[in-house]
Design a protein around this motif. Structure first.
Motif, PDB file in Angstrom:
ATOM      1  N   TYR A 183       0.843  -1.197   0.000  1.00  0.00           N
ATOM      2  CA  TYR A 183       0.000   0.000   0.000  1.00  0.00           C
ATOM      3  C   TYR A 183       0.875   1.242   0.000  1.00  0.00           C
ATOM      4  O   TYR A 183       1.900   1.290   0.696  1.00  0.00           O
ATOM      5  CB  TYR A 183      -0.911  -0.002   1.223  1.00  0.00           C
ATOM      6  CG  TYR A 183      -1.897  -1.148   1.258  1.00  0.00           C
ATOM      7  CD1 TYR A 183      -2.981  -1.179   0.377  1.00  0.00           C
ATOM      8  CD2 TYR A 183      -1.744  -2.203   2.151  1.00  0.00           C
ATOM      9  CE1 TYR A 183      -3.884  -2.236   0.392  1.00  0.00           C
ATOM     10  CE2 TYR A 183      -2.646  -3.257   2.180  1.00  0.00           C
ATOM     11  CZ  TYR A 183      -3.710  -3.272   1.297  1.00  0.00           C
ATOM     12  OH  TYR A 183      -4.604  -4.318   1.310  1.00  0.00           O
ATOM     13  N   ALA A 184       0.467   2.254  -0.765  1.00  0.00           N
ATOM     14  CA  ALA A 184       1.228   3.497  -0.831  1.00  0.00           C
ATOM     15  C   ALA A 184       1.390   4.125   0.542  1.00  0.00           C
ATOM     16  O   ALA A 184       2.412   4.758   0.836  1.00  0.00           O
ATOM     17  CB  ALA A 184       0.534   4.471  -1.787  1.00  0.00           C
ATOM     18  N   GLU A 185       0.394   3.924   1.393  1.00  0.00           N
ATOM     19  CA  GLU A 185       0.447   4.530   2.724  1.00  0.00           C
ATOM     20  C   GLU A 185       1.536   3.929   3.611  1.00  0.00           C
ATOM     21  O   GLU A 185       1.963   4.563   4.587  1.00  0.00           O
ATOM     22  CB  GLU A 185      -0.916   4.397   3.419  1.00  0.00           C
ATOM     23  CG  GLU A 185      -2.021   5.215   2.801  1.00  0.00           C
ATOM     24  CD  GLU A 185      -2.682   4.537   1.606  1.00  0.00           C
ATOM     25  OE1 GLU A 185      -3.592   5.126   1.012  1.00  0.00           O
ATOM     26  OE2 GLU A 185      -2.277   3.383   1.278  1.00  0.00           O
ATOM     27  N   HIS A 186       2.004   2.729   3.290  1.00  0.00           N
ATOM     28  CA  HIS A 186       3.035   2.088   4.112  1.00  0.00           C
ATOM     29  C   HIS A 186       4.311   2.925   4.104  1.00  0.00           C
ATOM     30  O   HIS A 186       4.879   3.236   5.161  1.00  0.00           O
ATOM     31  CB  HIS A 186       3.310   0.678   3.603  1.00  0.00           C
ATOM     32  CG  HIS A 186       4.047  -0.182   4.593  1.00  0.00           C
ATOM     33  ND1 HIS A 186       4.149  -1.546   4.463  1.00  0.00           N
ATOM     34  CD2 HIS A 186       4.727   0.123   5.727  1.00  0.00           C
ATOM     35  CE1 HIS A 186       4.830  -2.049   5.474  1.00  0.00           C
ATOM     36  NE2 HIS A 186       5.213  -1.048   6.254  1.00  0.00           N
ATOM     37  N   ARG A 187       4.750   3.275   2.931  1.00  0.00           N
ATOM     38  CA  ARG A 187       5.961   4.100   2.827  1.00  0.00           C
ATOM     39  C   ARG A 187       5.757   5.451   3.503  1.00  0.00           C
ATOM     40  O   ARG A 187       6.669   5.981   4.162  1.00  0.00           O
ATOM     41  CB  ARG A 187       6.324   4.292   1.357  1.00  0.00           C
ATOM     42  CG  ARG A 187       7.599   5.087   1.171  1.00  0.00           C
ATOM     43  CD  ARG A 187       7.900   5.394  -0.283  1.00  0.00           C
ATOM     44  NE  ARG A 187       9.166   6.083  -0.386  1.00  0.00           N
ATOM     45  CZ  ARG A 187      10.215   5.651  -1.050  1.00  0.00           C
ATOM     46  NH1 ARG A 187      10.165   4.493  -1.676  1.00  0.00           N
ATOM     47  NH2 ARG A 187      11.325   6.354  -1.091  1.00  0.00           N
ATOM     48  N   GLU A 188       4.566   6.012   3.364  1.00  0.00           N
ATOM     49  CA  GLU A 188       4.292   7.324   3.943  1.00  0.00           C
ATOM     50  C   GLU A 188       4.326   7.289   5.471  1.00  0.00           C
ATOM     51  O   GLU A 188       4.836   8.215   6.109  1.00  0.00           O
ATOM     52  CB  GLU A 188       2.943   7.830   3.437  1.00  0.00           C
ATOM     53  CG  GLU A 188       2.948   8.125   1.942  1.00  0.00           C
ATOM     54  CD  GLU A 188       1.556   8.274   1.344  1.00  0.00           C
ATOM     55  OE1 GLU A 188       1.466   8.583   0.142  1.00  0.00           O
ATOM     56  OE2 GLU A 188       0.567   8.071   2.068  1.00  0.00           O
ATOM     57  N   VAL A 189       3.795   6.223   6.062  1.00  0.00           N
ATOM     58  CA  VAL A 189       3.821   6.110   7.522  1.00  0.00           C
ATOM     59  C   VAL A 189       5.244   5.848   8.012  1.00  0.00           C
ATOM     60  O   VAL A 189       5.676   6.400   9.033  1.00  0.00           O
ATOM     61  CB  VAL A 189       2.865   5.005   8.012  1.00  0.00           C
ATOM     62  CG1 VAL A 189       2.954   4.852   9.524  1.00  0.00           C
ATOM     63  CG2 VAL A 189       1.430   5.346   7.623  1.00  0.00           C
ATOM     64  N   LEU A 190       5.997   5.018   7.304  1.00  0.00           N
ATOM     65  CA  LEU A 190       7.389   4.796   7.668  1.00  0.00           C
ATOM     66  C   LEU A 190       8.167   6.113   7.694  1.00  0.00           C
ATOM     67  O   LEU A 190       8.904   6.400   8.651  1.00  0.00           O
ATOM     68  CB  LEU A 190       8.053   3.830   6.682  1.00  0.00           C
ATOM     69  CG  LEU A 190       7.742   2.342   6.819  1.00  0.00           C
ATOM     70  CD1 LEU A 190       8.201   1.582   5.581  1.00  0.00           C
ATOM     71  CD2 LEU A 190       8.399   1.755   8.068  1.00  0.00           C
ATOM     72  N   ALA A 191       7.998   6.911   6.650  1.00  0.00           N
ATOM     73  CA  ALA A 191       8.707   8.193   6.572  1.00  0.00           C
ATOM     74  C   ALA A 191       8.253   9.143   7.671  1.00  0.00           C
ATOM     75  O   ALA A 191       9.067   9.844   8.285  1.00  0.00           O
ATOM     76  CB  ALA A 191       8.500   8.820   5.196  1.00  0.00           C
ATOM     77  N   ALA A 192       6.952   9.172   7.934  1.00  0.00           N
ATOM     78  CA  ALA A 192       6.430  10.059   8.969  1.00  0.00           C
ATOM     79  C   ALA A 192       6.950   9.679  10.349  1.00  0.00           C
ATOM     80  O   ALA A 192       7.127  10.540  11.221  1.00  0.00           O
ATOM     81  CB  ALA A 192       4.902  10.034   8.956  1.00  0.00           C
ATOM     82  N   ALA A 193       7.213   8.383  10.553  1.00  0.00           N
ATOM     83  CA  ALA A 193       7.732   7.921  11.838  1.00  0.00           C
ATOM     84  C   ALA A 193       9.214   8.227  12.015  1.00  0.00           C
ATOM     85  O   ALA A 193       9.763   8.018  13.094  1.00  0.00           O
ATOM     86  CB  ALA A 193       7.489   6.428  11.995  1.00  0.00           C
TER      87      ALA A 193
END
Length: 479
Positions: free
Chosen positions: A268-278
């Motif tokens: 999911y595209a959101e996986h990378r986004e959450v990793l980066a946000a963390a």
């Protein structure tokens, strides 16, 4: 609040009517006409979004209330459609097909109709016109009146046999009171190869996938009323956009290697986004050919088709040894489905990473469905007792040689309660796919573990690790 992007949902009476062709072609045709298009797929599908991304030139995203809950559908939609002029949402199966709740047998949870209602978006029905003429009026009447909360605003006639056939069909649609937004003739040119889990992924289909998307775009652009579709689009979502930045950074930094490429494309595209946000620096690499990125402190191995590339995966002994070393040093490793089969000793007899003692084999049995899971072992992702909804989608099976704590225990409507995967040190691996937007705290926990772990330097790879030092390059960060 910023405006909500108007949307149109492309649905069908059943699977096989051509909605993927029409939805993908519509995304491409609208983009070619100068509109910024946000592409979505309803359900847990990982393959169609790859073709959507080629057509729209934006990440393909999923809307799945079963995995994320109803409350996140509007926010995820607004996040994924930000800055777009229009969103095109491809449905799943037939319009009303979904999970029938025992306490409410009339409710098809997670269906295309359910998501269209949550978004307040109109539905355009793609109907396979082969073998039909006036009877299509009855079909359209039934679908448009079955559920008053679903607005079936039009139809696209697919696989029309002749001009006379089109004329009869249009008369029937007029009788049913449903506007026709296009009539697409039968075409043998739009063949996208399929395999055991559906279509061949766009990333591995390469130039042929791009050519197929271009053909879909041209076909829809020629035979579908793009202006009418754009005028029809709408949405009543009032929720604020989902924001990965709301995840609290862990206070440290870590380089997270995210496997990608032809063998690992389910995510999911959101996986990378959450990793980066963390707080992670996310670096993609291809396990078929690449070593791990320099300074890797954690690894994410998503789903995909490793069984199709098993010889190439096995031949990249540098990457396999690096992952084995990282695991031994306590680096967090998160593997889903295909990633699980890459971590065991062998896949169909080909050596894999050997992080987990066991073997994986390709089988004739498709395992598919939603699962209700409970965590039974603390890990770098979850705490004992955490509950979540996930999805299985594979034809492989794994047998473990050692007795590991399972990643979780889950059950589903078509299976008995059973164990899945393994937790060993900082390794968490299992068949279950989960949506990261539904469990951002798990991703934050993973990045925190990566930021605080004390790893041996990658330069300690030695001849006894099975890797000739001549294979390792200084530019890879391994000296």
């Amino acid at each position: 609040m910023t405006r909500t992007t108007p949307a149109v949902v492309i649905a069908a009476p059943a699977s096989g009517c051509g909605k993927t062709t029409v939805a993908t072609g519509l995304m491409g045709a609208l983009r070619r006409a100068g509109r910024a298009v946000a592409p979505f797929k309803i359900g847990p599908d990982y393959i169609d979004p790859g073709y959507h991304a080629l057509a729209a030139r934006r990440p393909g995203r999923n809307l799945d209330p079963v995995l994320t809950g109803e409350h996140l559908i509007g926010p995820l939609y607004r996040h994924g459609s930000a800055s777009a002029d229009i969103a095109v949402i491809e449905g799943v199966m037939g319009l009303f097909d979904g999970r029938i709740a025992e306490e409410s047998p009339g409710t098809a949870f997670g269906s295309t109709a359910h998501v269209a209602t949550l978004l307040g978006a109109p539905v355009v029905l793609v109907v396979d016109a082969r073998g039909q003429s006036h009877s299509i009026a009855a079909l359209l009447h039934g679908f448009s009146t079955f559920d008053s909360t679903v607005h079936v605003a039009g139809v696209i006639l697919n696989r029309v046999g002749s001009p006379r056939h089109e004329e009869v069909l249009r008369q029937a649609c007029e009788h049913a009171g449903i506007p026709v937004f296009g009539a697409i003739p039968r075409s043998d040119e739009l063949s996208v190869p399929s395999r055991h889990l559906g279509l061949v992924t766009a990333v591995e289909h390469g130039a042929r996938a791009r050519a197929a998307v271009e053909a879909m775009t041209a076909l829809v652009g020629r035979y579908v009323d793009l202006v009418g579709i754009a005028a029809l689009a709408g949405s009543r979502v009032m929720a604020d956009p989902w924001d990965a930045e709301e995840v609290t950074p862990v206070g440290g930094s870590a380089t997270v290697a995210l496997a990608s490429g032809r063998a690992f494309s389910f995510g999911y595209a959101e996986h990378r986004e959450v990793l980066a946000a963390a707080g992670a620096e996310v670096v993609e690499y291809d396990p078929l050919s690449d070593p791990l990125p320099p300074q890797t402190g954690a690894v994410v191995l998503p789903g995909g088709f490793p069984e199709e590339f098993v010889a190439e995966l096995s031949a990249n002994d540098v990457a396999r040894a690096q992952i084995r070393q990282l695991a031994a040093a306590g680096a967090p490793i998160h593997a889903e489905c295909a990633g699980l089969t890459y971590l065991v000793d062998d896949l169909d007899g080909h050596p894999m990473c050997g992080v987990l003692s066991g073997s994986a084999t390709f089988t004739d049995r498709l395992t598919l469905g939603y699962r209700e899971a409970v965590v039974v072992a603390d890990s770098v992702l979850h705490s004992i007792g955490d509950r979540m909804m996930g999805h299985e989608f594979h034809r492989t099976a794994v047998s473990f040689a050692d007795s590991y704590a399972p990643a979780w225990i889950f059950s589903g409507r078509d299976i008995e309660r059973r164990r899945d995967g393994a937790v060993d040190g900082a390794v968490h691996a299992g068949y279950l796919h989960t949506h990261p937007a539904a469990h951002p705290q798990a991703i934050s926990r993973f990045v925190a573990a990566a930021a605080t772990s004390k790893l041996a330097p990658m330069s300690r790879l030695r001849e006894e690790d099975g890797i000739p030092m001549s294979r390792l390059r200084e530019e890879d960060g391994i000296q």
